[in-house]
Design an enzyme around this catalytic site. Structure first.
Site, PDB file in Angstrom:
ATOM      1  N   ASP A 169       0.835  -1.207   0.000  1.00 22.22           N
ATOM      2  CA  ASP A 169       0.000   0.000   0.000  1.00 22.22           C
ATOM      3  C   ASP A 169       0.870   1.258   0.000  1.00 22.22           C
ATOM      4  OD1 ASP A 169      -2.381   1.457   0.284  1.00 22.22           O
ATOM      5  OD2 ASP A 169      -2.271   1.435   2.468  1.00 22.22           O
ATOM      6  N   HIS A 170       0.495   2.226  -0.811  1.00 21.50           N
ATOM      7  CA  HIS A 170       1.116   3.563  -0.785  1.00 21.50           C
ATOM      8  C   HIS A 170       2.630   3.564  -0.796  1.00 21.50           C
ATOM      9  CE1 HIS A 170      -1.999   6.491  -0.492  1.00 21.50           C
ATOM     10  NE2 HIS A 170      -2.666   5.705   0.307  1.00 21.50           N
TER      11      HIS A 170
HETATM   12 ZN   LIG Z   1      -4.436   5.411   1.185  1.00 22.48          ZN
END
Ligand SMILES: [Zn+2]
Length: 280
Positions: free
Chosen positions: A83-84
């Site tokens: 994520d990210h």
């Molecule tokens: Zn996010």
């Protein structure tokens, strides 16, 4: 049940017209609690490790390998997502480790630099069968609570998806990261417009700050992947705090971390069941 590809789970959700929960692993106890919650709901789940989490642990591999091992032993399909990630090397490392998907976050770059970097990461991932999520229009909140994001422009989003070949797009439609109250107002008209213009699934970040009914409205308007972290951290931490307050002489950390782990299980099951309802 094997570790499942994110692509399969996303395609199934799109075909079925349902949402899919994506929840963040912070440490082993959240990993175990998230899988137990998915098993309680008897529904698939996407587990995510963020770049912030990697920094906290000082590296990706230990938690990633533990997550894959736990996923392989789960009673429901579990996909693993990075994520990210702003650090491209970390994105490539996740691909090499066997993640089902990665989210390259170039939203803070200017448009052309975001396109160029996203293409670079996508080519590496796609050559190895890994699904790619990207972000356009910055979903605010990480630089400070309630920082306003910039809404995703539908025409620019269509161009971005066509130019980069990404598989899913995180869009800025009113939610904000790290909110501890579920008070965000989503722009449902913008979600519908994005859904109409784009041929890839949409991802809602910052969903911790969005109430149940608004998430259902967002799903009905065309969202697929619902990212939640802070909301579940709240369940975990409130339980730990309460356990320590009622047991002031406690020293065994398994006792309070175990309480936190248990506290997220029913909420994970409840959220997954909510998102899995068919869109109207
Ligand atoms: Zn996010």
């Amino acid at each position: 049940m094997p570790l499942t590809s994110t692509r399969d789970l996303m395609n199934e959700a799109v075909d079925a017209g349902t949402g899919l929960g994506a929840f963040n692993i912070i440490h082993l106890e959240t990993l175990e609690g998230l899988i137990a919650g998915a098993e309680m709901a008897a529904l698939p789940v996407i587990l995510q490790i963020s770049e912030n989490c990697v920094k906290y642990h000082g590296g990706l591999e230990p938690l990633a390998l533990a997550s894959m091992s736990a996923a392989r032993r789960a009673g429901v399909p579990v996909a693993l997502h990075l994520d990210h990630v702003e650090d491209e090397r970390l994105a490539l490392e996740a691909v090499d480790l066997g993640f089902g998907s990665i989210m390259y976050d170039g939203a803070s770059l200017d448009y052309q630099a975001n396109v160029t970097a996203t293409i670079r990461v996508s080519e590496y991932a796609h050559a190895r069968g890994v699904y790619v999520e990207a972000e356009l229009g910055e979903v605010g909140g990480k630089e400070g609570p309630h920082a306003p994001g910039v809404s995703t422009d539908p025409a620019e989003a269509a161009d971005f998806v066509a130019s980069t070949g990404v598989d899913a797009l995180a869009v800025a439609v009113g939610s904000s990261h790290a909110m501890t109250e579920r008070s965000a107002t989503l722009n449902l008209g913008l979600i519908s417009e994005l859904r109409g213009r784009l041929n890839v699934p949409l991802v809602l970040h910052g969903s911790s700050g969005v109430a149940d009914e608004d998430i259902l409205d967002a799903l009905a308007a065309g969202m697929t992947k619902i990212n939640i972290s802070t909301h579940l951290n709240g369940f975990f931490t409130r339980s730990v705090r309460q356990h320590l307050q009622t047991n002031p002489t406690l020293v065994d950390s398994r006792k309070y971390l175990g309480a936190g782990r248990e506290a997220i299980v029913p909420e994970v099951a409840r959220l997954l069941s909510l998102f899995a309802k068919k869109r109207n």
